[in-house]
Design an enzyme around this catalytic site. Sequence first.
Site, PDB file in Angstrom:
ATOM      1  N   GLU A  53       0.843  -1.209   0.000  1.00  0.00           N
ATOM      2  CA  GLU A  53       0.000   0.000   0.000  1.00  0.00           C
ATOM      3  C   GLU A  53       0.874   1.254   0.000  1.00  0.00           C
ATOM      4  OE1 GLU A  53      -3.955  -1.546   2.307  1.00  0.00           O
ATOM      5  OE2 GLU A  53      -2.327  -0.852   3.574  1.00  0.00           O
ATOM      6  N   CYS A  78     -10.806   0.262   7.815  1.00  0.00           N
ATOM      7  CA  CYS A  78     -10.271   1.518   8.338  1.00  0.00           C
ATOM      8  C   CYS A  78     -10.907   2.741   7.694  1.00  0.00           C
ATOM      9  CB  CYS A  78      -8.755   1.559   8.162  1.00  0.00           C
ATOM     10  SG  CYS A  78      -8.189   1.199   6.491  1.00  0.00           S
TER      11      CYS A  78
END
Length: 632
Positions: free
Chosen positions: A305, A405
């Site tokens: 990421e 998240c």
Amino acid sequence: MTSLTAAPAAPAVPARATAWRPLDVRRVRLAGGMLGEWQRVNRDATIPHCLERLETTGVMDNLRRLVGESDAEFRGPLFADSDLYKTLEAIGWEAVRGDVAEFEPFVAEAVRLLGAVQEDDGYLDSFYQGPHAGERFTDLAQGHELYKLGHLVQAAIAWAHAGRTALLDIALRYVELVHATFGPDGRDDIDGHPEIETALVELARLTGDDRHRELARRMVELRGHRTIGEGQFGGAYYQDHTPVREAREATGHAVRQLYLLAGVADLELDDPASGYREALDALWRSIHHEKMYVTGGLGSRHRGESFGDPYELPADRAYSETCAAIANLHWNWRMLLLDAADAADGRGDARFADELERGLYNAIAVSTSVDGRSYFYSNPLQLRTGHGHEEDAPSLRLDWYFCACCPPNLARLLASVNGYLVTESDAATQFHLYAAGEYDLGEGVTATVDTDFPWSPRVAIVFSEPTVRATQLRVPAWADGATLSVDGGAGVPVEPGYAEVPAGVASVELLLPMEAVFERAHPWVDAARGAVALRRGPVYYCLEAADLPDSVRLEDVVIPARPTVWDRGWDAGLQAPVLEVLGASVLRGGDDLYARDAGEPAAVDLGPVTAIPYFRWANRTPGAMRVWVPTR
């Protein structure tokens, strides 16, 4: 507690004579317009949806099982507690601004459970008190324990601003354990996921206890010495590869990098002698000049990421995580406060607010559906025809994720967005982002902002009384040809930056040109060579297969190098204006994957094609989409 403005990143005791303060969120009442409507949807749909999914995904049961109120096994990722904390923070900001009666039963239950689960020494973590009991602080690289605590602290601060300290008491007990364990006489360890740093600085501001700020500084200074180890993705993934003061290139996990930079900027803002400004400026340039998508998205690699190399910005493989865009907004807000405090002219550089705007109306807004109940985690700038569904590269928004998240992060941002619009000093008021509503500027002056920004060029501000301080209005870098009129007078040209109006005025009107324009990427962005992106005001547009005939594949569509664009007006379903690009063609490449150069294929006239705001794609039907459109 000290007296503190209820707004994100508001310094308690200004360290500089030219300090700027955000307006308290209670002094800003949004009324309609895109931001006001988005905040309403957030309260009416997104927050209730988060509450529902915290129950159905096991986050609440993870706590109940620890006090004998559930037989369910632990569910979710090891950092699932943070989803609860971010949601509580969102409700806390709503409580600061008004009544939250509909959420009170959930909040009471959450606070009760957290208090019951917390151990005598302050420790609180459903994963390390549950399936991995007895392993606390043994896997800081992956365990997210201090990351989770950071979100607990920020939720507690929001509720403290609302006058309720039960959650703060819980957070403070845990923080004291962290002081004892990781303070100057404790372990020289750091969490693999930054977040605690900015939370500790905010806690120091709230409580007046400087120990919290110094603990944050210690954690920042311990980074970069490879104490975590390489792990699967290397030390840069954990932001432990280079000491912060020496860092000059953004790298590693994008959200970790940006959360860390927000905390570092907090330290520099509170203490001008911290010595982080050179690194902060270099990393800002690295990100915004070399590693950011045109939409404000950040993170070009799915692996880790993470940020890629400079100019490595593939449209179809963009990871561009929603949380990274939110973290960049947090960081740019702090850089805006910091730069204005340091500026000789007392204004600061508008580039930071420009990036708040870019991210908010593109990379952040795209994450949420029109109804506020489904979300993107990653945000590519192109989706190919026939793309299969993947959770981290979806063709449609999902109502939740295993790693959830992003939805509660969006909820807390929108609940507190009032605090990111305007700042004030003893000498002036600065408007950074434009949203319809009423703004209490103090000293008996209320500003009523009338605008349909970002769709309309007009921003009109009427003051209830003649202003007692100067007013500074941000003119975005994209707004060439902007004009400003004062008290009904003729408009005069104003340059990008901050246009200042002296005290004593009754009204101002800013006109920001909203003509559609096309932008090209730097030639080193190979993925965008020969293509253009369409922008109207701060909003980027895309083509979507839903607007093409069934016989036309989006990958075959090309447009003129300098196309004409028409405004087709408001689309009620998308809740946004749509555009038409004239002169499009279909340029089919044939069946061969590779062929000898026989000249450009013949073009078939397609006529006008519809362009919609990028942040509204995939609200009608799954299908191909692209921001960068090839030209011929």
